[in-house]
Design an enzyme around this catalytic site. Structure first.
Site, PDB file in Angstrom:
ATOM      1  N   GLU A 267       0.798  -1.228   0.000  1.00  0.00           N
ATOM      2  CA  GLU A 267       0.000   0.000   0.000  1.00  0.00           C
ATOM      3  C   GLU A 267       0.831   1.277   0.000  1.00  0.00           C
ATOM      4  O   GLU A 267       0.441   2.284  -0.594  1.00  0.00           O
ATOM      5  CB  GLU A 267      -0.948   0.005   1.214  1.00  0.00           C
ATOM      6  CG  GLU A 267      -2.133  -0.926   1.096  1.00  0.00           C
ATOM      7  CD  GLU A 267      -1.794  -2.386   1.319  1.00  0.00           C
ATOM      8  OE1 GLU A 267      -2.637  -3.245   1.016  1.00  0.00           O
ATOM      9  OE2 GLU A 267      -0.661  -2.669   1.797  1.00  0.00           O
TER      10      GLU A 267
ATOM     11  N   HIS B  81     -12.146  -6.198   7.801  1.00  0.00           N
ATOM     12  CA  HIS B  81     -12.769  -5.850   6.526  1.00  0.00           C
ATOM     13  C   HIS B  81     -14.062  -5.070   6.730  1.00  0.00           C
ATOM     14  O   HIS B  81     -15.014  -5.193   5.965  1.00  0.00           O
ATOM     15  CB  HIS B  81     -13.045  -7.112   5.705  1.00  0.00           C
ATOM     16  CG  HIS B  81     -11.817  -7.866   5.334  1.00  0.00           C
ATOM     17  ND1 HIS B  81     -11.209  -8.750   6.181  1.00  0.00           N
ATOM     18  CD2 HIS B  81     -11.043  -7.831   4.215  1.00  0.00           C
ATOM     19  CE1 HIS B  81     -10.137  -9.260   5.595  1.00  0.00           C
ATOM     20  NE2 HIS B  81     -10.005  -8.711   4.414  1.00  0.00           N
TER      21      HIS B  81
END
Length: 816
Positions: free
Chosen positions: A537, A604
């Site tokens: 990321e 999530h």
């Protein structure tokens, strides 16, 4: 050594001699600035100083290989390089040291960054791009160690895009067909940081034209390299990245930082390899010194032993170059001995002239810095004198005036502090001179504040918050489709009409993202424009940041919002501050696409909006309730030049929405809330996935006689610029904020915006309430979600409780 000179330079000896002496003069000039700069800090004229002493000679070599159109992403030791490419003068050096809040004096940041943080201007006053291929380009530095590396990757990748995508630079101002190199610099100790290693790996995979210089002086502040790096040698442990022949990987060079000719030869080779072959290069520059220590906050004598200090004195790169110049002799074809200088007096005279130049520059820079404030003090002193004569507290105001006059070199803090204190003694009095003083102070503050606060966001007419809403249009027989099809088709329209748009991230390419929002787009638009990345990321954001700084329109995908925290440092320290720290002279309109909210489980179900809102000021944070709204945000953002994070609903891709006919054209306004249901009893504010729960709860509330008005936030940063929530509260006199962030997260931010900044406090008949998630991440499973985040029951009962408190007879308590 002399053989290297002859083979690498096709110059006459006179030209070569002049070039060497010119370089030496720059090195001496840079060192003298560092020496005097340190003294300016220690005498109190400057707040802090960090300098490039000991790194001068390799930076001269780097500057020789650096061409117009190239980009640098470095750190705060590179002052000699900046001087060598003509972007840094001694007067500029001192202006930035004094934090001169004028972009004409400190063109890097208008005093917003400490010295040694460099940049060039990329955009014109109207927001259009300068001709970047005809200028030296320096991306704005940041202090966090290795923070410059992710951005470097994107700057290099842009060259690859300009080379491989036809007609990408139709204006002819952004790139010379990808013939640019991105040059990075980093200290040896900072190579221990994660962003460095992630960037090294990613650049090798992407095969981009990047040259990284590692300045190695064996220390990281006071910590020796034996505590920093395995084998105490960064190039040794990076050998696995070395390419074999013409295969994949890096070219790695190791060179001593005091050897001028070898450095020039090495940088010339590195430039050719990166520029022509698009192969990344690492140059490990060893045996450097840091004669002034890390910064003005301490002395290196505290942590270096006598032997090391003696070694540094002997191997100082400037001293080594001076010695080489004095000893240089070369016999020409006629048997004559060629020298750079006849004797040491030539160098002594050069060094003397440099000292005078630097001293004069320091004086000029200080006079330019302090003179406006002396005049501003003079104006205030006159006003204080006049007010004192009319005041019953003349003795106290006169004392303040004398205090201000006694400051030899006042700064604006001194002026405003004393001026504002004087009003305390005038608070009960009323006369013209007081009013003149008040007005001067208000006008002065209003004039000075923007010098320190402007350009956090765009101040141009084309800013994103000025983009008007264009509603989605539908045929009479509009088809209801999975919402992910709307986002996909909208991206297709954007890619088809704007060839600068690039979309990339984990699983974004071949499979079209994990939720199929990019399905088939790589096959249609090609792997250069829709493509996959590794699981990294930090450098995904770095890719987007660097490419956006070069005029492209990247959309970088972070697969889940929870994973954005890997890239927090790049986002908060670099992207969010870029426009601000360059006084609006550099931009990076990066769009970050991610998804969050209400899936089940700890990792999530990201809704950590409070942290984003607090960390990412300077980046828009957009929270669309459905995919049509999300698509509209992408369309809006591509009409402006500002960065944003769009957080799509993770559980909304398979829900049904009607397909618009004007894909790529309709826009969702930024900074504007939307009333999705009107009501009269209470205002309910929410966003994202939770808004559907609020709508469900409102149906139950209506059954018991509670008419709720529901407002969709849509945009957290900025929030409700038109203050429509205030209008709602004025009507309902009650407010509940429903949010799936933790207590004190985004709900607290929204409460402050509405109650304090908008002034809704004056219209509330009941205590404003927040209904949030529990203070932990959500537990897994449907029950985990129910007990961790606000449910329809929680919302109904929270709203009902407020109505019960206002009218207990009408709304009986649900629980005794």
């Amino acid at each position: 050594m002399n053989k290297t000179v002859q083979s690498s330079k096709k110059l006459s000896f006179l030209e070569f001699k002049n070039e060497v002496l010119k370089d030496y003069k720059i090195a001496v000039l840079s060192r003298e600035c560092s020496m005097i700069g340190r003294r300016e800090v220690l005498t109190g004229k400057a707040k802090f100083g960090i300098f490039g002493g000991g790194k001068e000679i390799p930076q001269l070599a780097m500057a020789k290989a650096f061409k117009k159109g190239d980009w640098r992403s470095g750190y705060y030791r590179d002052q000699t390089f900046m001087m060598a490419i003509g972007e840094y003068e001694p007067k500029h050096f001192f202006a930035s040291l004094y934090a001169h809040a004028d972009i004409k004096a400190d063109s890097f940041s208008a005093g917003r960054q400490m010295n040694g943080h460099f940049s060039t201007h990329s955009i014109n006053e109207d927001g259009s791009w300068k001709n970047l291929k005809e200028q030296y380009n320096v991306s704005a530095d940041i202090s966090p160690t290795s923070g410059q590396m992710p951005r470097l990757l994107g700057l290099a990748e842009a060259s690859k895009k300009f080379r491989n995508i036809p007609d990408l630079d139709k204006e002819g101002i952004l790139s010379a067909k990808g013939n640019e190199v991105a040059w990075g610099t980093i200290g040896n100790a900072s190579t221990s940081e994660g962003p460095f290693f992630e960037t090294i790996n990613a650049a090798g995979v992407l095969k981009v034209p990047m040259v990284i210089s590692i300045w190695d002086d064996e220390y990281g502040i006071s910590v020796h390299s034996k505590y920093q790096t395995t084998k105490e040698n960064i190039s040794e442990i990076l050998k696995g990245f070395q390419r074999e022949g013409k295969g994949s990987g890096y070219e790695i060079f190791v060179v001593n930082g005091w050897n001028y000719t070898q450095l020039v030869d090495t940088y010339t080779k590195a430039s050719a390899i990166a520029r022509d072959e698009h192969v990344p290069v690492i140059i490990h520059v060893k045996e450097l010194t840091q004669p002034q220590g890390h910064s003005t906050s301490g002395s290196h004598e505290r942590y270096k032993d006598k032997e090391r200090l003696e070694w540094e004195k002997e191997h100082d790169c400037n001293a080594k170059m001076r010695e080489w110049i004095l000893n240089f002799e070369l016999e020409d074809q006629d048997g004559q001995m060629l020298k750079f200088v006849e004797n040491e007096d030539v160098l002594k005279q050069l060094e003397k002239e440099v000292k005078i130049t630097v001293r004069n520059a320091k004086k000029e820079a200080w006079d330019d810095f302090v003179q406006p404030m002396l005049q501003e003090r003079k104006e205030l002193v006159k006003l204080l004198e006049k007010a004192a004569r009319k005041s019953e507290n003349e003795i106290f105001i006169d004392k303040l005036k004398r205090e201000l006059e006694s400051i030899d070199e006042p700064i604006r803090k001194n002026i405003l502090t004393i001026g504002r204190r004087s009003l305390i003694y005038l608070r009960d009095e009323d006369f013209l001179e007081k009013e003149l003083l008040q007005n001067w102070l208000k006008d002065y503050h209003a004039l000075q504040q923007p010098k320190y606060s402007s350009h956090l966001y765009s101040e141009l007419d084309t800013r994103a918050t000025n983009i008007a809403e264009i509603e989605a249009e539908y045929d009479e027989e509009a088809e209801d489709v999975d919402a992910r099809v709307i986002i996909r088709n909208n991206f297709d329209a954007l890619l088809s009409t704007n060839n600068k748009v690039l979309i990339f991230g984990e699983d974004s390419g071949k499979i079209g993202d994990v939720n199929q929002g990019l399905e088939g787009l790589q096959e249609k638009h090609g792997e250069e424009r829709v493509y996959d990345t590794g699981i990294r990321e930090v450098t995904i954001i770095g890719q987007g940041l660097g490419m956006a700084m070069r005029g492209l329109r990247p959309i970088a995908e972070i697969q889940y919002l929870d994973y954005i925290f890997y890239a927090t440092q790049v986002l908060t320290d670099d992207l969010a501050t870029l426009r601000y720290r360059t006084f609006g002279k550099q931009v990076a309109p990066l769009i970050i696409r991610t998804r969050g909210h209400r899936l089940e489980g700890i990792w999530h179900s990201g809704s950590q909006m409070g942290s984003l809102v607090n960390l990412f000021r300077g980046i828009y944070i957009l929270v669309p309730r459905n995919m049509t709204k999300a698509a509209g945000f992408y369309n809006t953002l591509l009409k402006s030049d500002e960065p944003a994070i769009v957080i799509e609903n993770l559980n909304g891709y398979r829900l049904k929405e009607s397909m618009p006919t004007n894909l790529g054209e309709f826009t969702t306004p930024i900074g504007v809330v939307e009333t999705v249901k009107e009501g009269s009893d209470i205002t309910l504010l929410s966003y994202g996935s939770t808004l559907k729960l609020v709508e469900e709860a409102s149906k139950d509330l209506s059954q018991v006689g509670i008419d709720a008005e529901i407002i969709d936030v849509q945009s957290l940063l900025p929030f409700d610029l038109e203050q429509n929530v205030l209008l709602s509260v004025r009507k309902t006199n009650r407010l509940v904020i429903i949010d799936e962030d933790i207590p004190g997260g985004a709900s607290a931010y929204l409460l402050d915006e509405i109650v304090n900044k908008q002034g809704a406090y004056n219209y509330l008949d009941s205590r404003p309430t927040t209904i949030t998630a529990k203070p932990h991440r959500p537990a897994y499973g449907t029950d985990g979600d129910y007990f961790s985040k606000p449910s329809v029951n929680d919302i109904f009962e929270g709203v009902y409780k407020i109505m019960h408190e206002s009218d207990p007879e009408k709304f009986k308590s649900l629980f005794s």
